[in-house]
Design a protein around this motif. Structure first.
Motif, PDB file in Angstrom:
ATOM      1  N   ILE A   1       0.784  -1.164   0.098  1.00 48.58           N
ATOM      2  CA  ILE A   1       0.020  -0.092  -0.029  1.00 48.58           C
ATOM      3  C   ILE A   1       1.011   1.232   0.025  1.00 48.58           C
ATOM      4  O   ILE A   1       2.117   1.332   0.603  1.00 48.58           O
ATOM      5  N   GLN A   2       0.545   2.390  -0.486  1.00 46.95           N
ATOM      6  CA  GLN A   2       1.234   3.640  -0.388  1.00 46.95           C
ATOM      7  C   GLN A   2       1.309   4.153   0.777  1.00 46.95           C
ATOM      8  O   GLN A   2       0.303   4.083   1.377  1.00 46.95           O
ATOM      9  N   GLY A   3       2.294   4.536   1.128  1.00 51.96           N
ATOM     10  CA  GLY A   3       2.302   5.492   2.596  1.00 51.96           C
ATOM     11  C   GLY A   3       1.623   6.588   2.747  1.00 51.96           C
ATOM     12  O   GLY A   3       0.889   7.216   1.843  1.00 51.96           O
ATOM     13  N   PHE A   4       1.132   6.825   3.950  1.00 50.22           N
ATOM     14  CA  PHE A   4       0.253   8.042   4.347  1.00 50.22           C
ATOM     15  C   PHE A   4       1.085   9.127   4.580  1.00 50.22           C
ATOM     16  O   PHE A   4       0.292  10.199   4.747  1.00 50.22           O
ATOM     17  N   GLU A   5       2.399   9.255   4.898  1.00 45.76           N
ATOM     18  CA  GLU A   5       3.092  10.297   5.136  1.00 45.76           C
ATOM     19  C   GLU A   5       2.913  11.477   4.670  1.00 45.76           C
ATOM     20  O   GLU A   5       2.729  12.486   5.341  1.00 45.76           O
ATOM     21  N   LYS A   6       3.224  11.462   3.307  1.00 44.48           N
ATOM     22  CA  LYS A   6       3.121  12.561   2.409  1.00 44.48           C
ATOM     23  C   LYS A   6       1.683  13.337   2.531  1.00 44.48           C
ATOM     24  O   LYS A   6       1.569  14.476   2.713  1.00 44.48           O
ATOM     25  N   LEU A   7       0.541  12.427   2.667  1.00 44.36           N
ATOM     26  CA  LEU A   7      -0.822  13.017   2.654  1.00 44.36           C
ATOM     27  C   LEU A   7      -0.855  13.731   4.093  1.00 44.36           C
ATOM     28  O   LEU A   7      -1.558  14.697   4.210  1.00 44.36           O
ATOM     29  N   LEU A   8      -0.407  12.947   5.269  1.00 46.14           N
ATOM     30  CA  LEU A   8      -0.644  13.763   6.507  1.00 46.14           C
ATOM     31  C   LEU A   8       0.156  14.954   6.576  1.00 46.14           C
ATOM     32  O   LEU A   8      -0.394  15.667   7.455  1.00 46.14           O
ATOM     33  N   GLU A   9       1.185  14.639   6.017  1.00 42.73           N
ATOM     34  CA  GLU A   9       2.079  16.097   6.037  1.00 42.73           C
ATOM     35  C   GLU A   9       1.361  17.339   5.525  1.00 42.73           C
ATOM     36  O   GLU A   9       1.420  18.279   5.857  1.00 42.73           O
ATOM     37  N   ASN A  10       0.873  17.011   4.332  1.00 41.36           N
ATOM     38  CA  ASN A  10       0.127  18.085   3.382  1.00 41.36           C
ATOM     39  C   ASN A  10      -1.003  18.565   4.218  1.00 41.36           C
ATOM     40  O   ASN A  10      -1.802  19.540   3.764  1.00 41.36           O
TER      41      ASN A  10
END
Lengths: 80, 109, 114, 109, 114, 80
Positions: free
Chosen positions: C55-64
């Motif tokens: 699954i693609q990570g959530f970090e980038k989304l959460l950061e944004n």
């Protein structure tokens, strides 16, 4: 006026404590109709029950036309 | 929301991320059918919802007059291309822009 | 700005959760989103390894999320029942009670349940 | 089942009808990885499983040495065509014929 | 002939149930299939209207079950809890107890859970 | 020898009364690992727990390599 119109597909999974009993309305749709509600303000989608061969008392049945009208009138719709 | 319902047509936006071979398909059809008589309907397909692009019966939605949009990113990720010209390529950014223009938002995840 | 509530109620390590965050982030550009994690959904914000689950990570989304109008909430009892406290989450979250969620939903103009 | 495991390679058959963008994807990958070291692996995709045909990452299964079959009827019904030549067109009738040839059957619905 | 058990445990009015019957019918050509309906799955065999749900009907599949090695079972308590009796089903079914299901699974060589 | 190897994805939905406690083995996989089992003969997939940041005691953990070996040895596998 209905504040939130809840369309509930899966009853087992539904957080019914989020319902405002004074101002909301709950309508069971899809396989949700397999459990007949007894709470005030809770209804069953007539066509979804009929399609599944489930009998529902008229006083708790809402047709898709009724639901459309409720969607128009309610502040918002939540599909669960 | 919907304060001007008597003057202008009410606008309904569906967001669908569930699979077309699941139970939401029939529900979506029924709701689009009754709501398109009461206003304008648009459906935004995203996530697994983009598989609607390949299900032939999706045409019923178009015939009911609904505008059909899809998230191009989701479609690309799934290797799905629309064979039908009545699906419009869109994005979640665009969904964000248009959402406030709709009176009611109905989400099938 | 429209008031929108997102409720992520399960499948914390899934494409569905990823999609919820992705759509929430976008909606947050033009609306005010209260993004609430309840039940097993709260695990989405803990430390886990998406790459091991394809699954693609959530970090980038959460950061944004910091740059748009999205506020993240975790239901207190859902966290408590699972033995999770503030430091178990990858992002600073606001704890919220069931009563407060009910209030946010009451005042919302659109609700996305995932 | 599996009485001759020392003489001939054990044969594992997966049947998958769930969506590739769901949790079974990772599990299937992990199991094919460890079982392909212990014998022959085939995967039969049917129902919503035929969407694996369009997910690019499905190639990992092929690279692990698995034979990939799909139900042509399900694919046709969903408007799905395989872009990859390593998926072999098959049918539930064929599944029925080959099933007794496998030592273990593992089903993800 | 391989001994195969099919267990349909829910989603009675769905493409999943349709797929279960379609695959079961095919497997029944070359194996011995005990097809068991439990929990909400038992509704699949009642009188309902697939065309109203945009689903293909089950009649043809159920009819053809007579020509292959498929035996249909309904769990007794699942039927009872839902107020369903023999005459509510579109096909003659065998009622079966949880203990007997356990026995069939014990002796099976492959099990499909839907 | 294990008769039935049960790989359980959704515990809430699992009919555990079908398990033969003497001869079967249950391994929780996927999000099933969020509930740590206490029953004898019940295990947790190590990698699935690790990927989710869930800690599991070694004595109830089974790796995918273990599971592969169990699949080879068990009479059959049931994925729930």
């Amino acid at each position: 006026m209905v504040n939130t119109l809840w369309l509930v597909r899966k009853l087992g999974d539904f957080s019914s404590d989020l319902v405002d009993e004074e101002r909301d309305m709950v309508i069971l749709i899809q396989d949700g109709v397999l459990r007949i509600p007894t709470k005030k303000g809770w209804f069953v989608c007539r066509e979804d029950a009929q399609a599944r061969g489930i009998k529902v008392s008229e006083h708790i049945a809402k047709s898709y036309e009724d639901i459309a009208q409720l969607i128009v009138e309610a502040k918002k719709v939540v599909v669960w | 929301m919907g304060d001007n319902s008597e003057k202008v047509k009410m606008r309904f936006l569906f967001v669908v991320t569930s699979n077309p071979f699941a139970k939401d398909f029939g529900t979506l059809l029924n709701l689009v059918k009754v709501l398109s008589k009461r206003g304008e309907v648009a459906v935004f397909f995203s996530g697994n919802g983009v598989y609607y692009l390949t299900r032939p019966e999706s045409k019923i939605l178009k015939d009911l007059g609904a505008t059909l949009l899809y998230c191009a990113h989701s479609a690309h990720q799934r290797g799905v291309a629309s064979l039908a010209d009545f699906f419009e390529s869109s994005s979640t950014y665009n969904l964000s822009k248009i959402l406030p223009e709709y009176d009611k938002v109905i989400v099938f995840n | 700005m429209r008031k929108v509530v997102f409720l992520l109620k399960g499948d914390p390590f899934s494409w569905k959760a990823h999609e919820a965050l992705r759509v929430g982030l976008a909606i947050g550009i033009n609306s005010e989103v209260n993004f609430i994690f309840i039940k097993d959904g709260v695990y989405s914000l803990t430390r886990w390894y998406p790459e091991k689950l394809e699954i693609q990570g959530f970090e980038k989304l959460l950061e944004n999320m910091d740059y748009v109008n999205v506020k993240l909430f975790v239901e207190d009892t859902s966290a408590e029942e699972r033995g999770l406290k503030g430091s178990d989450f990858v992002k600073e979250v606001n704890f919220i009670s069931s009563e407060e969620i009910k209030e946010l939903i009451k005042n919302a103009e659109a609700v996305f349940v995932w």
